[in-house]
Every structure is written in C-alpha cells, then in structure tokens.
Design a protein around this motif. Structure first.
Motif, short mmCIF file in Angstrom:
data_model
loop_
_atom_site.label_atom_id
_atom_site.label_comp_id
_atom_site.label_asym_id
_atom_site.label_seq_id
_atom_site.Cartn_x
_atom_site.Cartn_y
_atom_site.Cartn_z
N THR A 1 6.99 19.56 5.10
CA THR A 1 5.92 18.25 6.72
C THR A 1 6.47 16.22 5.65
OG1 THR A 1 4.74 18.26 4.85
CG2 THR A 1 4.72 19.60 6.43
N ALA A 2 7.97 16.66 5.00
CA ALA A 2 8.10 15.84 4.59
C ALA A 2 9.10 15.19 4.98
CB ALA A 2 8.29 15.85 2.63
N SER A 3 10.02 16.91 5.75
CA SER A 3 10.90 16.23 6.73
C SER A 3 11.12 15.46 7.57
CB SER A 3 12.02 17.39 6.35
OG SER A 3 11.92 17.37 4.78
N PHE A 4 12.14 15.03 7.60
CA PHE A 4 11.85 14.41 9.12
C PHE A 4 13.17 13.76 10.71
CE2 PHE A 4 12.18 10.04 8.41
CZ PHE A 4 11.74 9.59 7.00
N THR A 5 12.99 13.85 11.37
CA THR A 5 14.46 14.11 12.34
C THR A 5 14.17 12.21 12.83
OG1 THR A 5 13.64 14.68 13.72
CG2 THR A 5 14.92 15.22 12.24
N GLY A 6 14.51 11.96 13.54
CA GLY A 6 14.35 10.45 14.09
C GLY A 6 14.31 10.50 15.19
N ASN A 7 13.80 11.43 15.55
CA ASN A 7 14.04 11.63 17.80
C ASN A 7 12.26 12.13 17.90
OD1 ASN A 7 13.98 14.52 16.73
ND2 ASN A 7 15.17 14.87 18.07
N GLU A 8 11.59 12.04 16.02
CA GLU A 8 10.25 12.75 16.56
C GLU A 8 9.48 10.80 17.36
OE1 GLU A 8 8.51 12.60 12.33
OE2 GLU A 8 9.12 13.98 13.12
#
Lengths: 167, 174
Positions: free
Chosen positions: A42-49
C-alpha cells in the motif's frame, strides 16, 4: 472399495477443517508477515493511478496504523518523533504521490518476535524504497511494533535503526 | 532395418547430446551440480551487485562481486578488508572497508583518517576528502569495527559509515 471411499472422505474433511481453521485463525507470525507485506504494497504506487484510486490507496495505507501510533525517525538531517493521526498519515501518503512519479517499497528480511500474550509483534525489517526508472533508492532498517486490535494487526510504533551504530 | 538405423541416427545424436550416453549418470551429475551450486552460493560465496557510489572508484556501480562467507570463520576481519555487512538479513548488504579494529580510537582530521592518534596511509582513497569529525563513540568496543567507504569526496552526512558489530559482518569481498 467402500472402506477406501470412507477413508478418502474423512481425509478430505480433515484437510478442509485444517484449511478453514488456518483461514479463520491464522498463525500470528504468518499474519504479521502478511501485514508487513501489505504495508509495502500500500506504500507503493505507480504514476498511472487516478485521483480516486490514489486517495483510496492512501486511506488504506493510513488504516494500517493504530490511532495512537508513534513514529520516531533518526536519519541524517532529520530527527523527529510524531504521533500522527490517520488524516495526517493519509495526507503524507498523498504528498508523496504528488512529489514522486512512482515508488516501489519492499520490506525485506523481517525478523518477527511475538510477545507472550501474542498481542504485540516486534518486527525488525529492512525497508527499501526505489523510484522505478531512477537511480534513487533508500535502504533503512526499521523496528516496527504491531498491536493486535480486534483480531487485526495495526502499526503501533515505527522507529528507524542505525545499522552502523553501537545501539 | 537399414532404414531404421539411418532414420534414428539424428535422434540418437540429439539424445546423446542432451542426456549423454548414460541418462542415469547424467541425471545424477545434474543433481550433484545443482546441490553443489546451491551450497556454494548460499554458504560459501555469495554474488552481490554493487549499488551506490560510496565505494567508488574501487568498486563501480552495478558491478558484480562475490562475498566469501568463510573468510572470517577462523580469522577476524583485518584493517583494509572490504566486507559485506548485513541489515536484518542478507537480501541487501552494505559494502564497506574496515579501517579500525576493536579497542582502537577513530577520528577524521582534515580529511585524514587517524587511528589511535596516528594518520593512516590509505592508498585506496583516490579522491579529495575534507571530513573533520570525531564519531559519537570514538573508541571501539571488543567486537566492534569501524567501517567506511572509499569515496570520501561525498559529503560526510551523506556517506554511510560507522561501527559494525562482528555479528553483522557476513564476509569478505573477493
């Protein structure tokens, strides 16, 4: 033949029972390990959200923390202790999403120690944060205390550990 | 009969190339090789990829090196050894040079490393250094080693260095 069928049926029922038991009453260490993996995820994320997903993810991240969480950070040029509430954690997670295009967080080599009453778990873990496509990476040893509240594990305390120190 | 021999020839060659003349022996060799490789790479030498600039120019970023895990099974780390230091496990390790041994006193004065008040000759430090500091605990304990990278041109605050306990040292970089 009848006997064999009966044995097979009993074996299947036992296996199902064990599976259900482990599903509803998982081994505490396994549950903590799963929770640690969930924190990284949940701490990780991608730019396309999109905005909605980003907010939902940030809220999900904040909900992993107990309401009276303590955060102690001691890294070069940053020393602070805080007791943030869920909104502050969510805003910090959203802030990170605004500053970085994407982020991959991994929780490596967790060493888990459970308290005698199995209500607290003390986890020593190595956190690695990388920005995909960039040379930037951060490795930090953490001591995380989790507390079991209502059958679920919540982060009670997070502390940075200096790997190269006497402590 | 002749036809059969002619037709089966390429297949038998392929069979021999892949499985050898005795498939059973080949299977045993493969198993032994796999077991030996697993034991070697898990318990004897461990490959690592260098990330970060703190050991440059001695070790370049992204180069592959090997950690000899048995190097300190009999002997203790020596001054000048480049060692791998674990965090909570061995998925990620720090690569640093041992510059001071248990019981010694460490300080950096005008970019020069001083151990027990004597300037140390460090031929592996190729870039200029201007560090001036005395560590928080300048005298090392009985199982403590002072470790630092070779790239001292970095800002002192940005360079990971300090006291490594003996139990955290995994092995010597080959």
């Amino acid at each position: 033949m009848k006997m064999a069928r009966r044995i097979l049926l009993v074996a299947t029922l036992i296996a199902l029972g064990v599976w259900l038991w482990l599903y509803f009453f998982p081994n505490p260490e396994k549950a903590v390990r799963k929770r640690i993996a969930e924190i990284a995820e949940t701490a990780s994320f991608t730019g396309n959200e999109g905005n909605f997903k980003a907010t939902a993810q940030a809220w999900q991240f904040a909900s992993l923390f107990a309401t009276n969480v303590e955060i102690h950070v001691n890294v070069p040029e940053q020393v602070f202790s805080q007791n943030p509430d869920h909104n502050e954690i969510m805003n910090a997670a959203l802030g990170a999403r605004r500053r970085l295009v994407s982020l991959k967080v991994e929780m490596l080599d967790p060493n888990i120690l459970l308290s005698r009453d199995k209500k607290f778990a003390f986890v020593d873990v190595t956190a690695r944060a990388t920005v995909p496509g960039d040379n930037f990476f951060l490795v930090q040893e953490l001591k995380i205390t989790l507390r079991k509240i209502g059958g679920k594990w919540f982060i009670q305390r997070v502390e940075t550990i200096k790997t190269l120190s006497r402590a | 009969m002749q036809d059969e021999t002619v037709n089966s020839k390429p297949c038998s060659w392929l069979w021999v190339i892949i499985f050898g003349r005795s498939p059973r022996r080949t299977a045993i060799r493969v198993v032994v090789l796999i077991v030996a490789a697993v034991i070697t790479f898990k318990y004897v030498i461990r490959p690592v990829r260098v990330s970060g600039p703190s050991m440059s120019p001695t070790y370049r970023e992204n180069s592959i090196k090997f950690v000899n895990r048995l190097a300190y099974s009999r002997d203790e780390p020596q001054r000048g050894d480049v060692v791998a230091i674990r965090f909570t496990g061995e998925s990620i390790m720090l690569m640093k040079r041992v510059v001071a041994l248990p019981g010694e006193r460490v300080e950096f004065i005008n970019g020069k490393l001083h151990v027990n008040h004597r300037v140390q000759d460090e031929p592996y430090v190729k870039r200029p250094c201007y560090w001036n500091f005395v560590p928080e605990h300048p005298v090392l304990g009985p199982d403590e080693y002072y470790v630092v990278g070779d790239n001292r041109s970095m800002r002192e605050e940005d360079h990971t260095k300090g006291v490594a306990r003996r139990s955290k040292i995994v092995g010597k970089i080959l």
